[in-house]
Design an enzyme around this catalytic site. Structure first.
Site, PDB file in Angstrom:
ATOM      1  N   PRO A   1       0.912  -1.349   0.056  1.00  0.00           N
ATOM      2  CG  PRO A   1       0.204  -0.971   2.182  1.00  0.00           C
ATOM      3  CD  PRO A   1       0.976  -1.878   1.208  1.00  0.00           C
ATOM      4  N   GLY A   2       0.505   2.185  -0.554  1.00  0.00           N
ATOM      5  CA  GLY A   2       1.197   3.698  -0.365  1.00  0.00           C
ATOM      6  C   GLY A   2       0.089   4.640  -0.199  1.00  0.00           C
TER       7      GLY A   2
ATOM      8  NE  ARG B   1      -3.366  11.696  -6.845  1.00  0.00           N
ATOM      9  CZ  ARG B   1      -4.414  11.467  -6.734  1.00  0.00           C
ATOM     10  NH1 ARG B   1      -5.198  12.419  -6.028  1.00  0.00           N
ATOM     11  NH2 ARG B   1      -5.199  10.526  -7.164  1.00  0.00           N
TER      12      ARG B   1
ATOM     13  CE1 TYR C   1      -2.086  10.246 -12.847  1.00  0.00           C
ATOM     14  CE2 TYR C   1      -1.894  11.236 -10.520  1.00  0.00           C
ATOM     15  CZ  TYR C   1      -1.420  10.543 -11.801  1.00  0.00           C
ATOM     16  OH  TYR C   1      -0.119  10.007 -11.422  1.00  0.00           O
TER      17      TYR C   1
ATOM     18  CB  CYS D   1       3.381  30.043 -17.814  1.00  0.00           C
ATOM     19  SG  CYS D   1       3.771  31.499 -16.773  1.00  0.00           S
TER      20      CYS D   1
HETATM   21  N1  LLP Z   1       2.494  -1.712  -5.995  1.00  0.00           N
HETATM   22  C1  LLP Z   1       2.958  -1.413  -7.304  1.00  0.00           C
HETATM   23  C2  LLP Z   1       3.571  -2.111  -8.168  1.00  0.00           C
HETATM   24  C3  LLP Z   1       2.541   0.072  -7.894  1.00  0.00           C
HETATM   25  O1  LLP Z   1       2.655   0.137  -9.167  1.00  0.00           O
HETATM   26  C4  LLP Z   1       1.789   1.129  -7.043  1.00  0.00           C
HETATM   27  C5  LLP Z   1       1.487   2.320  -7.565  1.00  0.00           C
HETATM   28  C6  LLP Z   1       1.522   0.295  -5.825  1.00  0.00           C
HETATM   29  C7  LLP Z   1       1.936  -0.728  -5.197  1.00  0.00           C
HETATM   30  C8  LLP Z   1       0.999   1.577  -4.839  1.00  0.00           C
HETATM   31  O2  LLP Z   1      -0.181   1.922  -5.026  1.00  0.00           O
HETATM   32  P1  LLP Z   1      -1.217   2.745  -4.067  1.00  0.00           P
HETATM   33  O3  LLP Z   1      -1.423   1.578  -2.825  1.00  0.00           O
HETATM   34  O4  LLP Z   1      -0.663   3.715  -3.561  1.00  0.00           O
HETATM   35  O5  LLP Z   1      -2.424   2.797  -4.830  1.00  0.00           O
HETATM   36  N2  LLP Z   1       0.421   8.870  -9.127  1.00  0.00           N
HETATM   37  C9  LLP Z   1      -0.975   8.378  -9.129  1.00  0.00           C
HETATM   38  C10 LLP Z   1      -0.950   6.908  -8.451  1.00  0.00           C
HETATM   39  C11 LLP Z   1       0.163   6.007  -9.375  1.00  0.00           C
HETATM   40  C12 LLP Z   1       0.285   4.696  -8.567  1.00  0.00           C
HETATM   41  C13 LLP Z   1       1.413   3.743  -9.205  1.00  0.00           C
HETATM   42  N3  LLP Z   1       1.674   2.609  -8.675  1.00  0.00           N
HETATM   43  C14 LLP Z   1      -1.910   9.205  -8.136  1.00  0.00           C
HETATM   44  O6  LLP Z   1      -1.340  10.277  -7.615  1.00  0.00           O
HETATM   45  O7  LLP Z   1      -3.049   8.733  -8.169  1.00  0.00           O
END
Ligand code: LLP
Length: 409
Positions: A272-273, A310, A314, A341
């Site tokens: 998780p991120g 973001r 998105y 800009c």
């Molecule tokens: N594992 C892998 C292999 C991933 O590619 C990602 C995110 C994660 C884990 C973590 O995902 P999370 O739990 O954070 O959803 N910049 C974009 C999100 C890009 C996510 C890329 N991969 C945003 O701001 O929504």
């Protein structure tokens, strides 16, 4: 977002008012709650406690080393996608045997680094990558531990730019390619196929695609008859950015994960991120100018899309909240924009807002994930400061970048 809340009319992060912080530090800056990070980590782990998973925090969501250190103390591992993230995770104290390395384009140099550091898993995303890893491991006279990433061809309802699990996406191997890879993997003598991994996208608010993914994994395990030591179920768990976002309910999914774990006798990994850091920070910024448009007022902030991407990238919705509430009404619609800009350097429009004056402070909410880590020097703007609060303690965890460092490049 219980660590960021109003006390009477003042916005607080933990026990410190944001008003007090802006009197000491120049805006804009990211402002985190340490308690929030800890709480989110605990509650994520608690959802899946029966399965005793290894949590590998996805460093791309927030790569500030102090945040990584906080998570390391909680027992977290790391999911990294570059040599830089790998070195940073190790520098934060996270042990290599808790680190997994994903990404479709790992370079030979990055692969060598990962093998030398003996990380838990290199999550392989193509047959040709596996061949290169095998070769590099051979040269280093090592047998290296890999996972193979599945592309389950599942359409997870999320923004099209952050979906990763459909056949048309570049990530992982299709079910058929993966099965044939597994059946032939013994030929790659320097690899140990220890895991199957999957990640279907980000900001997913329904548990159904996760459940579907488990079914595809079962099918593969049955067909290959491989007893994977680890099953890495990725990240992607969404948070509620706006009122209409439904909170994801992980109870039922976590029961299925536990059943799966017992049946196949494997160790579960999550990456998780956003769920760990997303709601733990605000971006504090000042209204630089108010400007009358033909049918709305522009509130031009001193933070831009370079500081927080973001919304431009998105079409994400992030509320902007006042640092001090005044309970007076603004006349007409108000649009918050930034100084860059580009027309897309705009944040959110409100039909109703409180009375706003030039030099007022406001905060963009829920910016802890993919905020600072996605920021850039576009328009030759220095990266802004990051500050964290633990109860009453205030700590700068990244200084504002010195403009001089940008002038010679
Ligand atoms: N594992 C892998 C292999 C991933 O590619 C990602 C995110 C994660 C884990 C973590 O995902 P999370 O739990 O954070 O959803 N910049 C974009 C999100 C890009 C996510 C890329 N991969 C945003 O701001 O929504």
């Amino acid at each position: 977002m219980s660590y960021v809340r109003y006390k009477n009319n003042d916005l607080f992060v933990e026990n410190v008012s944001v008003k007090k912080i802006v009197s000491k530090f120049n805006t804009p800056f990211y402002l985190y709650s340490e308690g929030g990070v800890i709480q989110n980590y605990k509650s994520f782990l608690n959802n899946f406690k029966k399965s005793r998973p290894l949590i590998c925090f996805s460093v791309k969501a927030n790569s500030n080393i102090q945040i990584l250190k906080i998570l390391k103390k909680m027992g977290s591992g790391a999911d990294v996608v570059s040599g830089g993230e790998l070195l940073k995770a190790i520098k934060s104290g996270i042990k290599p045997n808790k680190i997994v390395f994903s990404g479709v384009g790992k370079t030979e140099e990055e692969i060598r680094l990962a093998i030398k550091k003996n990380i838990l898993l290199i999550n392989v995303e193509s047959e040709n990558e596996a061949i290169l890893i095998n070769k590099v491991a051979g040269k280093l006279k090592k047998k290296t531990s890999i996972g193979i990433r599945l592309n389950p061809d599942i359409n997870a309802p999320t923004h099209k730019k952050i979906s990763t699990g459909k056949a048309e996406d570049k990530f992982g191997l299709s079910k058929t390619s993966l099965i044939s890879f597994c059946l032939n993997s013994k030929k790659l003598r320097n690899l140990r196929l220890n895991a199957i991994s999957v990640h279907i996208g980000s900001q997913i608010l329904s548990e159904n695609p996760f459940k579907k993914t488990l079914r595809v994994l079962e099918e593969i395990i049955k067909k290959t008859k491989i007893n994977f030591k680890f099953v890495d179920l990725g990240g992607g768990f969404g948070i509620t950015y706006k009122k209409s976002d439904r909170k994801i309910n992980l109870k039922n999914y976590s029961n299925l994960v536990e059943k799966f774990r017992r049946k196949y006798n494997c160790n579960i990994i999550f990456e998780p991120g956003r769920a760990i850091v997303g709601d733990t920070a605000i971006l504090v910024t000042k209204v630089q100018y108010l400007k009358k448009g033909s049918n709305k007022t522009f509130a031009i902030l001193n933070a831009g899309m370079n500081d927080f991407m973001r919304i431009a990238l998105y079409d994400a919705v992030h509320n902007i909240i006042p640092v001090v509430k005044n309970n007076k009404k603004n006349k007409g619609p108000l649009e918050f924009v930034g100084p860059i800009c580009e027309t897309t350097c705009k944040f959110i429009k409100y039909n109703k807002y409180q009375k706003l004056n030039q030099s007022d402070y406001v905060a963009i909410s829920d910016v802890g994930a993919y905020g600072a880590s996605l920021s850039s020097n576009y328009n030759t703007k220095p990266l802004i400061a990051e500050i964290i609060i633990n109860k009453t303690k205030v700590r700068v965890i990244r200084k504002k970048q010195d403009i001089k460092s940008l002038l010679n490049q």
